[in-house]
Motif scaffolding. Structure first.
Motif, short mmCIF file in Angstrom:
data_model
loop_
_atom_site.label_atom_id
_atom_site.label_comp_id
_atom_site.label_asym_id
_atom_site.label_seq_id
_atom_site.Cartn_x
_atom_site.Cartn_y
_atom_site.Cartn_z
N LYS A 85 0.83 -1.21 0.00
CA LYS A 85 0.00 0.00 0.00
C LYS A 85 0.87 1.26 0.00
O LYS A 85 0.56 2.23 -0.68
CB LYS A 85 -0.93 0.00 1.21
CG LYS A 85 -2.05 -1.00 1.10
CD LYS A 85 -2.94 -0.97 2.32
CE LYS A 85 -4.06 -1.98 2.20
NZ LYS A 85 -4.93 -1.98 3.38
N ASP A 86 1.95 1.23 0.77
CA ASP A 86 2.86 2.39 0.81
C ASP A 86 3.49 2.63 -0.56
O ASP A 86 3.59 3.77 -1.01
CB ASP A 86 3.96 2.18 1.85
CG ASP A 86 3.44 2.25 3.27
OD1 ASP A 86 2.32 2.76 3.48
OD2 ASP A 86 4.16 1.79 4.18
N THR A 111 2.30 1.73 -3.45
CA THR A 111 1.26 2.19 -4.37
C THR A 111 1.02 3.68 -4.20
O THR A 111 0.92 4.43 -5.17
CB THR A 111 -0.05 1.41 -4.12
OG1 THR A 111 0.20 0.03 -4.37
CG2 THR A 111 -1.16 1.89 -5.03
N SER A 112 0.94 4.13 -2.95
CA SER A 112 0.74 5.55 -2.68
C SER A 112 1.90 6.39 -3.21
O SER A 112 1.69 7.45 -3.79
CB SER A 112 0.58 5.78 -1.18
OG SER A 112 -0.57 5.15 -0.70
N ALA A 113 3.11 5.89 -3.01
CA ALA A 113 4.28 6.62 -3.50
C ALA A 113 4.27 6.69 -5.02
O ALA A 113 4.57 7.73 -5.61
CB ALA A 113 5.56 5.94 -3.01
N GLN A 172 1.65 6.63 -7.00
CA GLN A 172 0.61 7.56 -7.41
C GLN A 172 1.08 9.00 -7.25
O GLN A 172 0.81 9.85 -8.09
CB GLN A 172 -0.68 7.32 -6.63
CG GLN A 172 -1.39 6.06 -7.04
CD GLN A 172 -2.61 5.79 -6.18
OE1 GLN A 172 -2.77 6.33 -5.11
NE2 GLN A 172 -3.48 4.91 -6.67
N ALA A 173 1.79 9.29 -6.16
CA ALA A 173 2.29 10.64 -5.93
C ALA A 173 3.29 11.03 -7.02
O ALA A 173 3.26 12.17 -7.52
CB ALA A 173 2.94 10.74 -4.56
N SER A 185 3.42 9.80 -10.08
CA SER A 185 2.67 9.96 -11.33
C SER A 185 1.94 11.29 -11.38
O SER A 185 1.94 11.97 -12.42
CB SER A 185 1.64 8.84 -11.48
OG SER A 185 2.29 7.61 -11.65
N GLU A 186 1.33 11.69 -10.28
CA GLU A 186 0.63 12.97 -10.23
C GLU A 186 1.60 14.14 -10.40
O GLU A 186 1.31 15.10 -11.12
CB GLU A 186 -0.13 13.11 -8.92
CG GLU A 186 -1.34 12.19 -8.84
CD GLU A 186 -1.97 12.16 -7.46
OE1 GLU A 186 -1.54 12.93 -6.56
OE2 GLU A 186 -2.90 11.36 -7.27
#
Length: 48
Positions: free
Chosen positions: A29-30, A32-34, A36-37, A39-40
């Motif tokens: 999960k960590d 994945t969040s990283a 996404q950040a 990519s954004e």
């Protein structure tokens, strides 16, 4: 005595394995969040 020792060892191993699964899930999960950040941030800073 052997049976009690074997059962205790099985319970300890099961506890370690189950905790490993929780840790691995949290790590996923960590990451994945990283991802996404990143990519954004890349989308926000596109020049084209």
């Amino acid at each position: 005595m052997y049976s009690i020792t074997l059962r205790l060892a099985m319970v300890l191993v099961a506890g370690i394995v189950l905790q490993g699964c929780n840790t691995t899930e949290g790590l996923g999960k960590d990451l994945t969040s990283a991802g996404q950040a990143v990519s954004e941030a890349a989308q926000e800073n596109k020049d084209y």
